[in-house]
Enzyme design. Structure first.
Site, PDB file in Angstrom:
ATOM      1  N   GLU A 188       9.532  -4.591  10.224  1.00  0.00           N
ATOM      2  CA  GLU A 188       9.941  -3.412   9.903  1.00  0.00           C
ATOM      3  C   GLU A 188      10.533  -2.348  10.812  1.00  0.00           C
ATOM      4  O   GLU A 188      10.032  -2.214  12.019  1.00  0.00           O
ATOM      5  CB  GLU A 188       8.979  -2.612   9.255  1.00  0.00           C
ATOM      6  CG  GLU A 188       9.040  -1.212   8.747  1.00  0.00           C
ATOM      7  CD  GLU A 188       8.010  -0.482   7.739  1.00  0.00           C
ATOM      8  OE1 GLU A 188       8.217   0.505   7.347  1.00  0.00           O
ATOM      9  OE2 GLU A 188       7.118  -1.425   7.196  1.00  0.00           O
TER      10      GLU A 188
ATOM     11  N   LYS B 101      -1.181  -9.794   2.965  1.00  0.00           N
ATOM     12  CA  LYS B 101      -0.400  -9.094   4.143  1.00  0.00           C
ATOM     13  C   LYS B 101      -1.101  -8.067   4.726  1.00  0.00           C
ATOM     14  O   LYS B 101      -1.984  -7.377   4.358  1.00  0.00           O
ATOM     15  CB  LYS B 101       1.058  -8.412   3.575  1.00  0.00           C
ATOM     16  CG  LYS B 101       1.731  -8.026   4.745  1.00  0.00           C
ATOM     17  CD  LYS B 101       2.882  -7.513   4.322  1.00  0.00           C
ATOM     18  CE  LYS B 101       3.132  -6.223   3.702  1.00  0.00           C
ATOM     19  NZ  LYS B 101       2.686  -5.203   4.615  1.00  0.00           N
TER      20      LYS B 101
ATOM     21  N   ASP C 134      -1.037  -6.315  -0.313  1.00  0.00           N
ATOM     22  CA  ASP C 134      -1.447  -5.502   1.067  1.00  0.00           C
ATOM     23  C   ASP C 134      -2.873  -5.526   1.253  1.00  0.00           C
ATOM     24  O   ASP C 134      -3.740  -5.114   0.423  1.00  0.00           O
ATOM     25  CB  ASP C 134      -1.007  -4.380   1.067  1.00  0.00           C
ATOM     26  CG  ASP C 134       0.568  -4.177   2.001  1.00  0.00           C
ATOM     27  OD1 ASP C 134       0.812  -5.327   2.542  1.00  0.00           O
ATOM     28  OD2 ASP C 134       1.139  -3.359   1.894  1.00  0.00           O
TER      29      ASP C 134
ATOM     30  N   GLU D 247      -1.119  -5.849   8.757  1.00  0.00           N
ATOM     31  CA  GLU D 247      -0.098  -5.181   9.667  1.00  0.00           C
ATOM     32  C   GLU D 247      -0.888  -5.577  11.156  1.00  0.00           C
ATOM     33  O   GLU D 247      -1.924  -5.775  11.371  1.00  0.00           O
ATOM     34  CB  GLU D 247       0.116  -3.652   9.612  1.00  0.00           C
ATOM     35  CG  GLU D 247       0.699  -3.225   8.486  1.00  0.00           C
ATOM     36  CD  GLU D 247       0.802  -1.808   8.395  1.00  0.00           C
ATOM     37  OE1 GLU D 247       1.445  -1.450   7.396  1.00  0.00           O
ATOM     38  OE2 GLU D 247       0.469  -0.986   9.311  1.00  0.00           O
TER      39      GLU D 247
ATOM     40  N   ASP E  99       0.759  -1.208  -0.089  1.00  0.00           N
ATOM     41  CA  ASP E  99      -0.055   0.014   0.109  1.00  0.00           C
ATOM     42  C   ASP E  99       1.102   1.211  -0.114  1.00  0.00           C
ATOM     43  O   ASP E  99       0.294   2.269  -0.001  1.00  0.00           O
ATOM     44  CB  ASP E  99      -0.987  -0.167   1.129  1.00  0.00           C
ATOM     45  CG  ASP E  99      -0.443  -0.074   2.466  1.00  0.00           C
ATOM     46  OD1 ASP E  99       0.990   0.059   2.508  1.00  0.00           O
ATOM     47  OD2 ASP E  99      -1.162  -0.318   3.390  1.00  0.00           O
TER      48      ASP E  99
END
Length: 259
Positions: A179, A114, A84, A116, A45
């Site tokens: 990350e 994916k 994403d 978060e 994204d």
């Protein structure tokens, strides 16, 4: 017929063997990456910033990911394509998360999705995996919500990061993005997990590394400090366009002999 794309199961088997991952947002650059031998592509994204011109990833919608994800799939043949789930597409409930993941996979042809979050996202990951869709987790700095909390500073909280990474893997994620986690902690997380870690700004000891395409190729003006530019396409593109402009103004293009 065997799956012609690299599968999630095949990527799990790469644990301990370093491999590159790069973002892609359209068919031409997906083809370039695959021709360069990179067979894991992330439709991130981050397209909100590097392609659509937003200041953050939050404005990206599911339809944006569908369009760009499908383009990357069409532009590649063998690569595993991760797409994403954007902000707002999975947080509300397991049902919402599964609906969004199914929609992405059906409309893009992507190989996995994916999302978060660590402990707080484990239930969402489990629900999507139980629906038959491979999932990549993402812990450490979470760009979709970082500006609302701790910002983009490097994460060093050992217990929290380890708990997040373990929760994601135990929920069924076949890989975990780390990350901006400290290098020492990323090394510890990588050793603790049975699935590959994919580092971005988290040191050299993750199983894989991912960078944003526009940072790798020198196409974005303000890359993060951990980025190494491996090419300078901005200079090449500006030079070519300048030469084209001069040729048109001087009437040396198009040549009269071709008219």
């Amino acid at each position: 017929m065997p799956d012609r794309r690299v599968s999630a199961a095949a990527l799990v088997k790469r644990k301990g063997v370093p491999f590159p991952v790069v973002t892609a947002y359209d068919a031409p650059f997906a083809r370039f990456a695959e021709n360069a031998g990179i067979d894991v592509l992330l439709v991130g994204d981050t397209l909100g910033m590097v392609v659509l011109g937003y200041d953050a990833t939050a404005p990206v919608e599911l339809r944006d990911m569908e369009r760009h994800g499908a383009a990357v799939v069409r532009g590649s043949q063998h690569a595993h394509v991760i797409v994403d789930l954007p902000f707002g597409a999975y947080e509300a409930s397991d049902v919402r998360a599964v609906e969004s993941a199914v929609r992405l996979v059906k409309r893009t042809g992507g190989s996995s999705v994916k999302l978060e979050g660590g402990v707080r996202s484990a239930a969402r990951i489990a629900a999507i995996v139980n629906a038959g869709i491979p999932v990549v987790g993402h812990v450490g700095v979470l760009p979709q919500t970082a500006a609302l909390g701790e910002g983009f500073r490097r994460r060093t909280a050992r217990d929290a990061i380890l708990a997040d990474a373990r929760a994601v893997a135990e929920a069924g994620a076949f890989a975990v993005v780390l990350e901006m986690v400290s290098a020492e902690l990323a090394r510890e997380v990588t050793a603790a997990l049975a699935v590959p870690t994919i580092g971005i700004g988290s040191g050299p000891d993750c199983d894989a590394q991912v960078l944003v395409l526009h940072d790798v190729l020198g196409m974005y003006p303000d890359p993060p400090p951990f980025v190494r530019r491996f090419a300078d396409l901005e200079s090449v593109a500006v030079g070519g366009l300048r030469a084209y402009g001069v040729a048109v103004r001087e009437r040396t293009y198009p040549p009269r002999t071709l008219q």
